[in-house]
Design an enzyme around this catalytic site. Structure first.
Site, mmCIF file in Angstrom:
data_model
loop_
_atom_site.group_PDB
_atom_site.id
_atom_site.type_symbol
_atom_site.label_atom_id
_atom_site.label_comp_id
_atom_site.label_asym_id
_atom_site.label_seq_id
_atom_site.Cartn_x
_atom_site.Cartn_y
_atom_site.Cartn_z
ATOM 1 C CG ASP A 123 -3.706 -4.532 -1.619
ATOM 2 O OD1 ASP A 123 -4.818 -4.966 -1.274
ATOM 3 O OD2 ASP A 123 -2.654 -4.774 -1.005
ATOM 4 C CE1 TYR A 125 -1.489 -0.262 5.762
ATOM 5 C CE2 TYR A 125 -1.671 2.132 5.789
ATOM 6 C CZ TYR A 125 -1.088 0.970 6.258
ATOM 7 O OH TYR A 125 -0.104 1.051 7.214
ATOM 8 C CG HIS A 130 -2.392 -3.917 8.447
ATOM 9 N ND1 HIS A 130 -1.345 -4.770 8.706
ATOM 10 C CD2 HIS A 130 -2.092 -3.296 7.267
ATOM 11 C CE1 HIS A 130 -0.452 -4.686 7.736
ATOM 12 N NE2 HIS A 130 -0.882 -3.800 6.853
ATOM 13 N NE ARG A 139 3.877 7.023 10.388
ATOM 14 C CZ ARG A 139 3.298 6.118 9.619
ATOM 15 N NH1 ARG A 139 3.970 5.607 8.602
ATOM 16 N NH2 ARG A 139 2.063 5.717 9.850
ATOM 17 C CD GLU A 196 0.219 -6.845 2.928
ATOM 18 O OE1 GLU A 196 -0.619 -6.553 2.047
ATOM 19 O OE2 GLU A 196 1.034 -6.040 3.414
ATOM 20 C CD GLU A 198 -4.463 -7.515 0.951
ATOM 21 O OE1 GLU A 198 -5.267 -6.942 0.173
ATOM 22 O OE2 GLU A 198 -3.250 -7.222 1.010
ATOM 23 C CG ASP A 230 -0.535 -7.640 -1.795
ATOM 24 O OD1 ASP A 230 -0.191 -7.927 -2.948
ATOM 25 O OD2 ASP A 230 -0.315 -6.537 -1.267
ATOM 26 N NE ARG A 234 5.182 -7.095 5.237
ATOM 27 C CZ ARG A 234 4.004 -6.594 4.934
ATOM 28 N NH1 ARG A 234 3.934 -5.483 4.222
ATOM 29 N NH2 ARG A 234 2.896 -7.201 5.321
ATOM 30 C CD GLN A 237 5.698 -2.956 1.938
ATOM 31 O OE1 GLN A 237 5.723 -4.152 2.249
ATOM 32 N NE2 GLN A 237 4.691 -2.168 2.265
ATOM 33 C CE1 TYR A 241 6.256 3.728 3.431
ATOM 34 C CE2 TYR A 241 8.413 2.724 3.758
ATOM 35 C CZ TYR A 241 7.348 3.459 4.246
ATOM 36 O OH TYR A 241 7.365 3.925 5.537
ATOM 37 C CE LYS A 250 2.526 -4.190 0.070
ATOM 38 N NZ LYS A 250 1.822 -5.306 0.702
ATOM 39 C CB THR A 254 -1.397 -10.687 -5.941
ATOM 40 O OG1 THR A 254 -0.532 -9.574 -5.737
ATOM 41 C CG2 THR A 254 -2.635 -10.532 -5.074
ATOM 42 C CB THR A 341 -2.929 -6.575 6.007
ATOM 43 O OG1 THR A 341 -1.880 -6.645 5.045
ATOM 44 C CG2 THR A 341 -2.725 -7.657 7.049
ATOM 45 C CD GLU A 355 -0.494 -6.315 11.298
ATOM 46 O OE1 GLU A 355 -1.361 -5.736 11.993
ATOM 47 O OE2 GLU A 355 -0.768 -6.918 10.244
#
Length: 414
Positions: A123, A125, A130, A139, A196, A198, A230, A234, A237, A241, A250, A254, A341, A355
């Site tokens: 998968d 990114y 996104h 962040r 997600e 995709e 997917d 959260r 994750q 992660y 995850k 799927t 995503t 989001e």
């Protein structure tokens, strides 16, 4: 030039006419769970039993089983030959077509299965919007994108064994999580279950270990396209992660379409990629147009809550494939790689509830009720359209676990 109409009733304007002809695997509903699995081609609201219809064609041996893998492994020349035969037969109602009509089954009379045996699942990114949104959420005092993001398509390796076909229920996962203010992690049901939206790409022709696949060979290796959800926990994750990336948050499920859209059917939907700055390294450079204009929809309990545009995705699928194999990693028939995503620049164009709710802090409305993440009983449907072609939908309902798992902590069973 317009595509000629098929003689199959109801195919014109359905999204599944002769300009599409997606492949799937089906059984007959009347025969129950023991029904033999067959390769089918969708035309309107009918499914053509392909093996029964092509007994005397030289490629009949590739479509006689219960998975698409032998056909996918046969290579692009065979894919093109089968497609030409299907289009000619389903447009010209001659004696051959009359024979084929005997092998049409109504869609409502079939049960659909996972169309191919998944080899590996990767998968990516690839959506700039996104990745920027996630960066701002996690962040807030730093640059949204990490330094490598504009230089290579970032990805993680997923679990092929938990790829399921559309319509499969998804059980809410359990795992370890830790909120920022918690003194220690806890173990329990995910409370921030997400989607997600995709686009997935299915590999047909394999490659040899040690040989990189160039961007120019994308259409020689990729058999077709599926929509993909997917599912993401959260809270699990977020705790796991760092530093190696997604894992249990995850890997529980799927979902993919039951219908694989041939890559050739999306040729009219090709568009240039958005501008890439800085220019990618030579092995990632592509001949334009290298993107696809797919209009996605995310529906929850019958209400569309978002419309992500795939055409805005920064990294294209040929670049994903080239990077995936750039170290010499080999492709296998049935490999599945996904875009990550799909999100556009507007809030109503995002492909995840992370989001849409801005990390759970700004609820969105569903039927007049404020929502953030998924609740038990919610049914999510992903759809997409590319001109006159409708990709196979991806549907899944969230179920609670039948019972809490038992586990041992510090020698005490709980």
């Amino acid at each position: 030039m317009s595509t000629p109409a098929s003689w199959v009733p109801g195919s014109r304007g359905s999204g599944y006419d002769v300009d599409h002809l997606p492949y799937g695997v089906f059984g007959l509903r009347a025969e129950g769970p023991a029904s033999r699995r067959r390769i089918g081609v969708r035309i309107g609201d009918h499914v053509l039993d392909l093996a029964a219809a092509v007994r005397h064609e030289r490629w009949a041996g590739h479509v006689g089983g219960g998975t698409l893998n032998p056909l996918m492994a046969a290579g692009r020349a065979t894919w093109d030959e089968v497609r030409r035969w299907l289009q000619a037969t389903l447009v010209d109602h001659d004696s051959a077509a009359q024979h084929v009509s005997e092998h049409l089954v109504r869609l409502e009379d079939v049960v659909l299965h996972l169309p191919f045996d998944v080899a590996d699942y990767v998968d990516f990114y690839c959506s700039l919007d996104h990745a920027s949104n996630v960066g701002r959420l996690f962040r807030p005092d730093a640059e949204p994108l990490l330094p490598n993001w504009r230089h290579l398509p970032v990805a993680y390796h997923g679990r092929a064994g938990t790829v399921v076909v559309s319509g499969t229920d998804v059980v809410r996962p359990t795992g370890q999580r830790k909120a920022p203010d918690d003194p220690a992690p806890s173990y329990g049901l995910s409370t921030r279950l997400d989607v997600e939206a995709e686009v997935g790409f299915v590999v047909g022709t394999p490659s040899r270990l040690g040989e990189a696949v160039p961007t120019s060979a994308f259409a020689d290796h990729v058999f077709g396209v599926v929509l993909l959800n997917d599912w993401s926990a959260r809270d699990i994750q977020a705790w796991e992660y760092v530093p190696l990336g997604p894992f249990l948050g995850k890997s529980f499920a799927t979902s993919v379409s039951a219908w694989v859209t041939p890559l050739a059917a999306l040729e009219p939907a090709r568009v240039p990629l958005p501008g890439q700055d800085p220019p990618p390294l030579p092995y990632l450079q592509v001949e334009e147009p290298a993107g696809y204009d797919l209009a996605l929809e995310v529906e929850v309990d019958g209400e569309v809550v978002s419309r992500p545009p795939y055409r805005t995705t920064y990294w294209g699928p040929a670049q994903m494939l080239a990077h995936l194999t750039s170290n010499g990693a080999s492709l296998r028939t049935g490999d599945l790689f996904a875009s990550g995503t799909v999100s556009g620049p507007e809030r109503e164009q995002v492909g995840s509830f992370l989001e849409l709710s801005w990390g759970g802090r700004e609820p969105w409305s569903l039927g007049g009720e404020e929502r953030t993440f998924l609740r038990d009983g919610d049914e999510v449907v992903l759809r997409a359209r590319a001109g006159t072609v409708s990709l196979g939908e991806v549907r899944g309902r969230i179920l609670p676990p039948a019972s809490r798992p038992r586990f041992v902590e510090f020698g005490k069973e709980s």
